[in-house]
Design a protein around this motif. Structure first.
Motif, PDB file in Angstrom:
ATOM      1  N   LYS A 182      24.650  67.093  82.759  1.00 11.99           N
ATOM      2  CA  LYS A 182      25.083  65.707  82.570  1.00 11.99           C
ATOM      3  C   LYS A 182      26.621  65.632  82.540  1.00 11.99           C
ATOM      4  O   LYS A 182      27.223  64.723  83.134  1.00 11.99           O
ATOM      5  CB  LYS A 182      24.488  65.130  81.284  1.00 11.99           C
ATOM      6  CG  LYS A 182      24.832  63.657  81.119  1.00 11.99           C
ATOM      7  CD  LYS A 182      24.106  62.967  80.011  1.00 11.99           C
ATOM      8  CE  LYS A 182      24.589  61.523  79.935  1.00 11.99           C
ATOM      9  NZ  LYS A 182      24.073  60.810  78.777  1.00 11.99           N
ATOM     10  N   GLU A 183      27.237  66.602  81.887  1.00 10.23           N
ATOM     11  CA  GLU A 183      28.707  66.628  81.822  1.00 10.23           C
ATOM     12  C   GLU A 183      29.311  66.703  83.221  1.00 10.23           C
ATOM     13  O   GLU A 183      30.301  66.033  83.529  1.00 10.23           O
ATOM     14  CB  GLU A 183      29.140  67.846  80.987  1.00 10.23           C
ATOM     15  CG  GLU A 183      30.629  67.903  80.720  1.00 10.23           C
ATOM     16  CD  GLU A 183      31.022  69.118  79.879  1.00 10.23           C
ATOM     17  OE1 GLU A 183      30.178  69.616  79.096  1.00 10.23           O
ATOM     18  OE2 GLU A 183      32.174  69.566  80.017  1.00 10.23           O
ATOM     19  N   LEU A 231      31.512  61.418  88.510  1.00 14.19           N
ATOM     20  CA  LEU A 231      31.614  59.956  88.541  1.00 14.19           C
ATOM     21  C   LEU A 231      33.014  59.510  88.150  1.00 14.19           C
ATOM     22  O   LEU A 231      33.568  58.565  88.697  1.00 14.19           O
ATOM     23  CB  LEU A 231      30.569  59.336  87.611  1.00 14.19           C
ATOM     24  CG  LEU A 231      29.108  59.542  88.051  1.00 14.19           C
ATOM     25  CD1 LEU A 231      28.157  59.020  86.998  1.00 14.19           C
ATOM     26  CD2 LEU A 231      28.848  58.868  89.388  1.00 14.19           C
ATOM     27  N   HIS A 232      33.596  60.232  87.191  1.00 16.52           N
ATOM     28  CA  HIS A 232      34.940  59.898  86.710  1.00 16.52           C
ATOM     29  C   HIS A 232      35.984  60.022  87.825  1.00 16.52           C
ATOM     30  O   HIS A 232      36.914  59.235  87.906  1.00 16.52           O
ATOM     31  CB  HIS A 232      35.301  60.814  85.537  1.00 16.52           C
ATOM     32  CG  HIS A 232      36.621  60.482  84.919  1.00 16.52           C
ATOM     33  ND1 HIS A 232      36.823  59.338  84.179  1.00 16.52           N
ATOM     34  CD2 HIS A 232      37.815  61.128  84.927  1.00 16.52           C
ATOM     35  CE1 HIS A 232      38.085  59.311  83.769  1.00 16.52           C
ATOM     36  NE2 HIS A 232      38.705  60.370  84.213  1.00 16.52           N
ATOM     37  N   GLU A 255      22.823  69.443  78.999  1.00 16.83           N
ATOM     38  CA  GLU A 255      24.091  68.800  78.644  1.00 16.83           C
ATOM     39  C   GLU A 255      25.200  69.156  79.630  1.00 16.83           C
ATOM     40  O   GLU A 255      26.069  68.345  79.935  1.00 16.83           O
ATOM     41  CB  GLU A 255      24.498  69.166  77.208  1.00 16.83           C
ATOM     42  CG  GLU A 255      23.817  68.317  76.149  1.00 16.83           C
ATOM     43  CD  GLU A 255      23.854  66.813  76.487  1.00 16.83           C
ATOM     44  OE1 GLU A 255      24.947  66.255  76.614  1.00 16.83           O
ATOM     45  OE2 GLU A 255      22.766  66.224  76.667  1.00 16.83           O
ATOM     46  N   ILE A 312      21.945  57.695  85.168  1.00 20.03           N
ATOM     47  CA  ILE A 312      22.382  59.097  85.069  1.00 20.03           C
ATOM     48  C   ILE A 312      21.323  59.917  84.327  1.00 20.03           C
ATOM     49  O   ILE A 312      20.944  61.018  84.760  1.00 20.03           O
ATOM     50  CB  ILE A 312      23.746  59.191  84.345  1.00 20.03           C
ATOM     51  CG1 ILE A 312      24.829  58.496  85.164  1.00 20.03           C
ATOM     52  CG2 ILE A 312      24.131  60.644  84.095  1.00 20.03           C
ATOM     53  CD1 ILE A 312      26.117  58.246  84.400  1.00 20.03           C
ATOM     54  N   GLU A 313      20.838  59.364  83.227  1.00 21.55           N
ATOM     55  CA  GLU A 313      19.804  60.061  82.456  1.00 21.55           C
ATOM     56  C   GLU A 313      18.575  60.319  83.324  1.00 21.55           C
ATOM     57  O   GLU A 313      17.985  61.404  83.281  1.00 21.55           O
ATOM     58  CB  GLU A 313      19.395  59.211  81.238  1.00 21.55           C
ATOM     59  CG  GLU A 313      20.408  59.225  80.098  1.00 21.55           C
ATOM     60  CD  GLU A 313      20.459  60.568  79.366  1.00 21.55           C
ATOM     61  OE1 GLU A 313      19.427  61.252  79.304  1.00 21.55           O
ATOM     62  OE2 GLU A 313      21.553  60.929  78.896  1.00 21.55           O
ATOM     63  N   SER A 325      24.828  53.528  86.021  1.00 13.55           N
ATOM     64  CA  SER A 325      24.609  53.209  84.612  1.00 13.55           C
ATOM     65  C   SER A 325      24.171  54.475  83.877  1.00 13.55           C
ATOM     66  O   SER A 325      23.700  55.440  84.493  1.00 13.55           O
ATOM     67  CB  SER A 325      23.519  52.144  84.488  1.00 13.55           C
ATOM     68  OG  SER A 325      22.281  52.704  84.853  1.00 13.55           O
ATOM     69  N   ASP A 326      24.321  54.439  82.563  1.00 11.21           N
ATOM     70  CA  ASP A 326      23.924  55.606  81.774  1.00 11.21           C
ATOM     71  C   ASP A 326      22.430  55.878  81.940  1.00 11.21           C
ATOM     72  O   ASP A 326      22.013  57.037  82.015  1.00 11.21           O
ATOM     73  CB  ASP A 326      24.274  55.405  80.299  1.00 11.21           C
ATOM     74  CG  ASP A 326      24.241  56.727  79.545  1.00 11.21           C
ATOM     75  OD1 ASP A 326      24.942  57.665  79.984  1.00 11.21           O
ATOM     76  OD2 ASP A 326      23.482  56.834  78.564  1.00 11.21           O
ATOM     77  N   LEU A 334      28.911  63.347  84.992  1.00  8.84           N
ATOM     78  CA  LEU A 334      29.898  62.394  84.457  1.00  8.84           C
ATOM     79  C   LEU A 334      31.298  62.696  84.996  1.00  8.84           C
ATOM     80  O   LEU A 334      32.065  61.782  85.319  1.00  8.84           O
ATOM     81  CB  LEU A 334      29.894  62.426  82.923  1.00  8.84           C
ATOM     82  CG  LEU A 334      28.644  61.851  82.253  1.00  8.84           C
ATOM     83  CD1 LEU A 334      28.663  62.112  80.743  1.00  8.84           C
ATOM     84  CD2 LEU A 334      28.527  60.349  82.513  1.00  8.84           C
TER      85      LEU A 334
END
Lengths: 27, 213
Positions: free
Chosen positions: B131-132, B138-139, B128, B150-151, B146-147, B135
């Motif tokens: 992934k955070e 990317l922000h 997690e 990313i996954e 796409s999600d 993200l």
């Protein structure tokens, strides 16, 4: 695109927050 | 008329430490530590003139904007702030920058990077968290993924790095992963630190201790 060859840590390292060179600029 | 100037550079900042000691504990020479003090003075007085680097001053130096929010800059500030008192003192600054020196031990760079990624400081890099961080990157950038993508990237990274397959990356797994992907710690070396005395030559007039080599 060959995204499955991308490494998450390599992607993260593009962050501007990782680049400390700003500390040494304008000196 | 006598006048004592309280902003004299001979007045050391709170938390000032002897350059000789700092040089003995880091890859820097005494001269380089003194040069870093020049940089520290500049950074630590850019917003609040108290000789301590506050997070806003750190962000101002990095982004030219004291209000810029960045997960990784926050994390680096927190790692520099060893005493966890909300400011970076001179000794903390020099010791932390020492890890970024081209001559610093690779092990120290790997360990520092691990702590950087261990957002919740559990001793592990968890899925997690990874992934955070993706993200967050990317922000702040123009990259659009796409999600699902990313996954897939996070899954693939974990599959490669989490060799014990327990859903988290420990320090040994991290070391092994970095040895296969040395580019992961390229941000842990700042070439500027090799030329620090050239960047801050003004210390030379005031140097008090000769370098031993």
């Amino acid at each position: 695109k060959p995204c499955n060859n991308l490494n998450a840590f390599d992607i993260i390292s593009f962050s501007s927050g990782f680049d400390l060179s700003g500390l040494f600029e304008d000196t | 008329m006598g006048c004592f100037c309280s902003t004299s550079k001979n007045v050391k900042t709170p938390g000032y430490e002897d350059p000789t000691i700092l040089a003995s504990e880091t890859p820097f020479t005494v001269s380089e530590v003194e040069a870093l003090y020049e940089l520290f003075l500049k950074l630590s007085n850019s917003i609040i003139e108290d000789g301590l680097i506050h997070k806003e001053e750190f962000q101002l130096a990095l982004f030219r904007n004291e209000n810029e929010k960045n997960l990784f800059a926050d994390r680096i500030f927190d790692l520099f702030d060893v005493k966890r008192n909300g400011v970076i003192e001179f000794g903390e600054f020099v010791r932390s920058l020492g890890v970024f020196h081209p001559n610093a031990a690779l092990e120290d760079k790997i360990a520092f990077a691990f702590r950087l990624y261990d957002l919740r400081q559990t001793g592990y890099i968890e899925r997690e968290e990874l992934k955070e961080m993706v993200l967050a990157l990317l922000h702040e950038s123009d990259l659009v993924l796409s999600d699902d993508m990313i996954e897939a990237i996070v899954d693939k990274t974990f599959k490669d790095a989490d060799t014990k397959d327990d859903g988290r990356i420990d320090q040994d797994e991290w070391k092994a992963f970095v040895s296969q992907h040395p580019s992961l710690i390229k941000n842990m070396t700042l070439p500027y630190l090799k030329d620090i005395t050239l960047a801050f030559p003004s210390f030379i007039a005031r140097t008090e201790v000769e370098d031993s080599e």
